[in-house]
Motif scaffolding. Structure first.
Motif, PDB file in Angstrom:
ATOM      1  N   MET A  93      55.106  51.305 -12.249  1.00  6.89           N
ATOM      2  CA  MET A  93      53.721  52.064 -11.908  1.00  6.89           C
ATOM      3  C   MET A  93      52.642  51.654 -12.123  1.00  6.89           C
ATOM      4  N   GLN A  94      52.851  51.585 -13.693  1.00  5.14           N
ATOM      5  CA  GLN A  94      51.053  50.939 -14.359  1.00  5.14           C
ATOM      6  C   GLN A  94      51.106  48.838 -14.276  1.00  5.14           C
ATOM      7  N   ILE A  95      52.000  49.084 -13.798  1.00  4.22           N
ATOM      8  CA  ILE A  95      52.024  47.441 -13.545  1.00  4.22           C
ATOM      9  C   ILE A  95      51.433  46.958 -12.442  1.00  4.22           C
ATOM     10  N   TYR A 111      60.638  44.467 -19.830  1.00  8.20           N
ATOM     11  CA  TYR A 111      59.465  45.154 -19.354  1.00  8.20           C
ATOM     12  C   TYR A 111      58.807  44.121 -18.411  1.00  8.20           C
ATOM     13  N   PHE A 112      58.423  44.725 -17.448  1.00 12.71           N
ATOM     14  CA  PHE A 112      57.406  43.960 -16.354  1.00 12.71           C
ATOM     15  C   PHE A 112      56.752  43.350 -16.521  1.00 12.71           C
ATOM     16  N   ARG A 113      56.325  42.017 -15.890  1.00 10.19           N
ATOM     17  CA  ARG A 113      54.594  41.687 -16.476  1.00 10.19           C
ATOM     18  C   ARG A 113      54.221  41.461 -15.183  1.00 10.19           C
ATOM     19  N   ARG A 114      52.753  41.506 -14.839  1.00  6.98           N
ATOM     20  CA  ARG A 114      52.203  41.154 -14.161  1.00  6.98           C
ATOM     21  C   ARG A 114      52.342  39.980 -13.058  1.00  6.98           C
ATOM     22  N   PRO A 115      52.321  39.099 -13.477  1.00  9.61           N
ATOM     23  CA  PRO A 115      52.922  38.006 -12.943  1.00  9.61           C
ATOM     24  C   PRO A 115      52.986  37.968 -11.241  1.00  9.61           C
ATOM     25  N   PRO A 116      55.007  37.827 -12.073  1.00 11.47           N
ATOM     26  CA  PRO A 116      56.257  38.859 -10.759  1.00 11.47           C
ATOM     27  C   PRO A 116      55.692  39.614 -10.135  1.00 11.47           C
ATOM     28  N   VAL A 117      55.491  40.343 -10.196  1.00 12.29           N
ATOM     29  CA  VAL A 117      54.791  41.118  -9.825  1.00 12.29           C
ATOM     30  C   VAL A 117      53.975  41.294  -8.627  1.00 12.29           C
ATOM     31  N   ASN A 118      52.894  41.190  -9.197  1.00 11.49           N
ATOM     32  CA  ASN A 118      51.336  40.380  -7.831  1.00 11.49           C
ATOM     33  C   ASN A 118      52.256  39.673  -7.518  1.00 11.49           C
ATOM     34  N   MET A 119      53.306  38.725  -7.400  1.00 14.79           N
ATOM     35  CA  MET A 119      53.367  37.333  -6.788  1.00 14.79           C
ATOM     36  C   MET A 119      54.451  37.909  -5.454  1.00 14.79           C
TER      37      MET A 119
END
Lengths: 249, 133
Positions: free
Chosen positions: A158-160, A117-125
């Motif tokens: 997209m949700q993340i 699953y995608f997680r927010r911290p690496p995506v935001n980084m």
């Protein structure tokens, strides 16, 4: 020929992709074929007098952290490629790719169910670093099962990331599998992007990726100056000596 | 009491206009599309073309998508180009269904959307095919 057709659909820049899969036996990264050898004269962009730009792109399919060592070595042929993309297969590699690897694109698997699953911290980084996430649309044209996986993986992304830093591209092997830019922007609406984000996914974000690749190839360091504030020293001087001692204590 | 007195503004007559805000725009959207069938096989007729569009909608959006009111206004069998009309709320569904269509009777095909507009008259001129001398 293939490329003339591509450009009649309405694109102005194309990247030719070489895929390196590390699971197979020893693969060597070869220098990309220069566009001058492939076709003698490039056709014009529809409606302007400029010629098409053809870039070269490398996709690394990584399923093991040791495969990323190639990106750090500077003697390989990797620096001849304009755009570098990485295709992580596990969650740990996705995290590494978003946070530390020096790439321009992170490919999102659309042909099978995501193993993580995608997680927010690496995506935001990754968004802060200027790395873009890439979705492919050609598998969706070929097979209906792939269609479901494409749309479900895209929606969970997209949700993340809320629609930022998305690039939609085709992995076409035939001219018939290509679609015009507005058609692809419409597909972005299906994935849950807003209208402006969908159009940016085909135009602005792609250009930002090519610029990111250029800066990666050229920049070694950045020098910038900061104006130092001077007001604090003057205020201290006007204070009488007895008061100065009290504030310091 | 305020100096200078307070002057009442003269009475304004009631306004006689009515303001109507239209946010939905046009009811229908029109698309000019062309089907590309590179192999030189039999070309679909009008009925087969309409069935192809409806089946594309069904594959992507299911029965609800297939029930979308789509009309084929014109169809040229020679060049395989057509003008479709669809309710404005169904434009995204129809356009995405046409984009993701890959096969017609097991033959590879592709839909090219040439023009789209909420007005039918706008489809008559295409600035992309303009030839300047």
């Amino acid at each position: 020929s293939y490329y003339v057709f591509t450009f009649s659909v309405g694109y102005s820049t194309v990247a030719l992709n070489h895929i390196i899969d590390f699971k197979e036996k020893k693969q060597e990264i070869i220098k990309p074929v220069s566009p001058a050898e492939l076709f003698p004269s490039l056709p014009f962009v529809q409606g302007t007098s400029k010629r098409i730009r053809v870039l070269s792109r490398l996709t690394l399919v990584v399923s093991d952290p040791s495969h990323c060592n190639l990106l750090r070595s500077t003697s390989a042929n990797i620096r001849f490629y304009d755009i570098i993309a990485v295709f992580p297969k596990t969650e740990k590699l996705f995290h590494i790719a978003c946070t530390t690897l020096d790439v321009d694109l992170v490919c999102i698997n659309v042909t099978e169910k995501l193993p993580f699953y995608f997680r927010r911290p690496p995506v935001n980084m990754a968004i802060d670093r200027g790395i873009y996430f890439e979705l492919l649309y050609t598998p969706a044209i070929k097979d209906s099962t792939m269609r479901r996986y494409t749309i479900s993986n895209a929606i969970s992304l997209m949700q993340i990331c809320k629609g930022k830093n998305i690039v939609i591209s085709s992995a076409a092997e035939r001219p018939l599998e290509l679609r015009g830019p507005y058609d692809v922007a419409n597909l972005g609406l299906l994935f849950g992007l807003s209208e402006s984000d969908a159009k940016a996914a085909v135009s602005t974000n792609c250009r930002a990726t090519t610029l990111h690749g250029e800066t990666r190839k050229s920049a070694c360091g950045v020098v910038y100056t900061v104006k130092k504030p001077r007001k604090v020293e003057e205020e201290e001087a006007t204070l009488p000596a007895c008061k100065r001692a009290k504030t310091q204590a | 009491a305020r100096p200078g007195g307070s002057m009442e503004p003269p009475a304004v007559p009631a306004a006689t206009f009515e303001r109507r805000v239209v946010r939905s725009g046009a009811e229908h959207h029109y698309l000019r599309v062309r089907l590309e069938l590179p192999d030189g096989g039999a070309r679909p007729s009008v009925a087969q073309f309409k069935q192809l569009v409806v089946s594309a909608l069904r594959e992507l959006h299911g029965e609800v998508g297939a029930a979308l009111p789509v009309d084929v206004l014109t169809y040229e069998e020679k060049s395989l180009s057509a003008i479709l009309r669809v309710i404005s709320s169904g434009l995204v569904k129809l356009w995405s269904a046409l984009t993701l269509l890959g096969f017609y009777q097991n033959r590879r095909c592709a839909f090219r959307v040439l023009q789209t507009s909420p007005f039918l008259l706008a489809l008559s001129g295409n600035s992309r095919e303009l030839v300047l001398d």
